[in-house]
Design a protein around this motif. Structure first.
Motif, PDB file in Angstrom:
ATOM      1  N   UNK A 163       4.830  10.430  -6.598  1.00 57.21           N
ATOM      2  CA  UNK A 163       6.275  10.974  -7.785  1.00 57.21           C
ATOM      3  C   UNK A 163       5.446  10.417  -9.157  1.00 57.21           C
ATOM      4  N   UNK A 164       4.665  10.208  -9.281  1.00 57.27           N
ATOM      5  CA  UNK A 164       3.627  10.050 -10.611  1.00 57.27           C
ATOM      6  C   UNK A 164       3.140  11.696 -10.785  1.00 57.27           C
ATOM      7  N   UNK A 165       2.164  12.058  -9.327  1.00 58.29           N
ATOM      8  CA  UNK A 165       2.338  13.504  -9.673  1.00 58.29           C
ATOM      9  C   UNK A 165       3.329  14.911  -9.265  1.00 58.29           C
ATOM     10  N   UNK A 166       5.092  14.449  -9.189  1.00 59.64           N
ATOM     11  CA  UNK A 166       5.455  15.150  -9.418  1.00 59.64           C
ATOM     12  C   UNK A 166       5.443  15.799  -7.905  1.00 59.64           C
ATOM     13  N   UNK A 167       5.295  15.133  -6.861  1.00 62.32           N
ATOM     14  CA  UNK A 167       5.234  15.198  -5.367  1.00 62.32           C
ATOM     15  C   UNK A 167       6.581  15.046  -4.904  1.00 62.32           C
ATOM     16  N   UNK A 168       7.068  16.286  -3.919  1.00 62.55           N
ATOM     17  CA  UNK A 168       8.134  15.532  -3.287  1.00 62.55           C
ATOM     18  C   UNK A 168       7.902  15.047  -1.969  1.00 62.55           C
ATOM     19  N   UNK A 169       8.442  14.033  -1.648  1.00 67.74           N
ATOM     20  CA  UNK A 169       8.678  13.428  -0.061  1.00 67.74           C
ATOM     21  C   UNK A 169       9.349  13.185   0.849  1.00 67.74           C
ATOM     22  N   UNK A 177       0.872  -1.220  -0.526  1.00 66.16           N
ATOM     23  CA  UNK A 177       0.226  -0.376  -0.555  1.00 66.16           C
ATOM     24  C   UNK A 177       0.929   0.922   0.584  1.00 66.16           C
ATOM     25  N   UNK A 178       1.652   1.316   0.782  1.00 66.83           N
ATOM     26  CA  UNK A 178       2.630   1.979   0.291  1.00 66.83           C
ATOM     27  C   UNK A 178       3.562   2.784  -0.560  1.00 66.83           C
ATOM     28  N   UNK A 179       3.556   1.639  -1.063  1.00 69.20           N
ATOM     29  CA  UNK A 179       4.452   1.457  -2.444  1.00 69.20           C
ATOM     30  C   UNK A 179       3.133   1.912  -3.242  1.00 69.20           C
ATOM     31  N   UNK A 180       2.200   1.377  -3.235  1.00 69.50           N
ATOM     32  CA  UNK A 180       0.579   2.317  -4.210  1.00 69.50           C
ATOM     33  C   UNK A 180       1.703   4.250  -3.930  1.00 69.50           C
ATOM     34  N   UNK A 181       1.270   3.807  -2.818  1.00 66.77           N
ATOM     35  CA  UNK A 181       1.360   5.803  -2.582  1.00 66.77           C
ATOM     36  C   UNK A 181       2.361   7.007  -2.859  1.00 66.77           C
TER      37      UNK A 181
END
Length: 270
Positions: free
Chosen positions: A175-181, A166-170
């Protein structure tokens, strides 16, 4: 004064929402005034009753008496006067808010430093970073990752190791949306000590950080009770779901939904 004082993401969002509201109000008032009757309303306040007169043009100082059965005409004329005054005020604010929104989009504070001569930049300590500098500093902040004691082998597209499917999906969606985390970056909560939220995400548009906790075993009573206490601690430390925190849940029966996750990311993080 800190950069956070200069750049209040919540304030910027409020200004943008205010502009939308003002734009809608101007459109509504304009349409209603187009349909309003010509002329204006004159009111004669007698001792025991009120009389209404319809002044159909400016030269008509007295106006035509409005009988009780035509009271809707008086209401429409009064509404027209109110709408005209409200539109005048709304147009004034619309101009101001539109100019301010355009100013914010131009990133005025960051541009002051970026426009300096390169040699002068070496002598200056900027009080406000442009977007690129802010993002680079955020990314460069180091922290000690938590180790893995099991043999799970989940890696995101950019190579970040996580603990569950589940964390992998998130992570992959971020990353697909280009959101830094930052995965499992430690923070300290009063009353609970150090915790590691699953993701600390950055909305690069608003510069606001969001904690993202995914609770994956909510049908396990012990796990659920433990994380209810954790959520309470987050709230006591100023982290609220829907404000600066995201929480997602699943159980052995109900799993996470990629469409819902995309909606969350689009609403809060991009």
């Amino acid at each position: 004064m800190t950069q956070a004082d200069l750049y209040d993401a919540g304030f910027h969002d409020s200004i943008a929402k205010r502009k939308i509201g003002i734009d809608n109000l101007v459109d509504r008032l304009t349409l209603e005034l187009d349909d309003a009757p010509a002329g204006s309303l004159r009111i004669a306040n007698r001792k025991s009753y009120t009389q209404y007169y319809w002044r159909k043009d400016a030269k008509d100082t007295n106006g035509t008496y409005i009988h009780k059965e035509n009271i809707d005409v008086a209401k429409a004329l009064a509404q027209k006067e109110y709408n005209k005054k409200l539109l005048k005020q709304a147009l004034r604010e619309q101009r101001i808010v539109t100019e301010y929104c355009a100013l914010l989009e131009g990133e005025p504070f960051g541009k002051v430093y970026s426009d300096l001569h390169s040699l002068k930049k070496e002598l200056v300590t900027p009080l406000y970073d442009d977007d690129d500098s802010f993002f680079n500093k955020w990314q460069a902040e180091a922290y000690e990752p938590m180790g893995f004691s099991d043999n799970t082998d989940y890696y995101s597209g950019s190579g970040v190791r996580v603990r569950s499917k589940s964390e992998l999906i998130i992570a992959n969606l971020l990353e697909q949306y280009g959101v830094p985390y930052k995965y499992e970056k430690p923070i300290v909560l009063d009353g609970l000590g150090q915790v590691r939220p699953d993701f600390v995400c950055l909305n690069t548009r608003t510069r606001q950080e969001y904690l993202w906790e995914h609770f994956g075993m909510m049908d396990n009573a012990g796990y659920a009770n433990k994380n209810i206490l954790k959520l309470n601690a987050y709230q006591q430390n100023g982290y609220y779901v829907g404000k600066n925190m995201i929480a997602t849940f699943e159980s052995s029966v109900t799993t996470i939904n990629s469409r819902n996750l995309k909606g969350i990311i689009e609403e809060w993080l991009v």
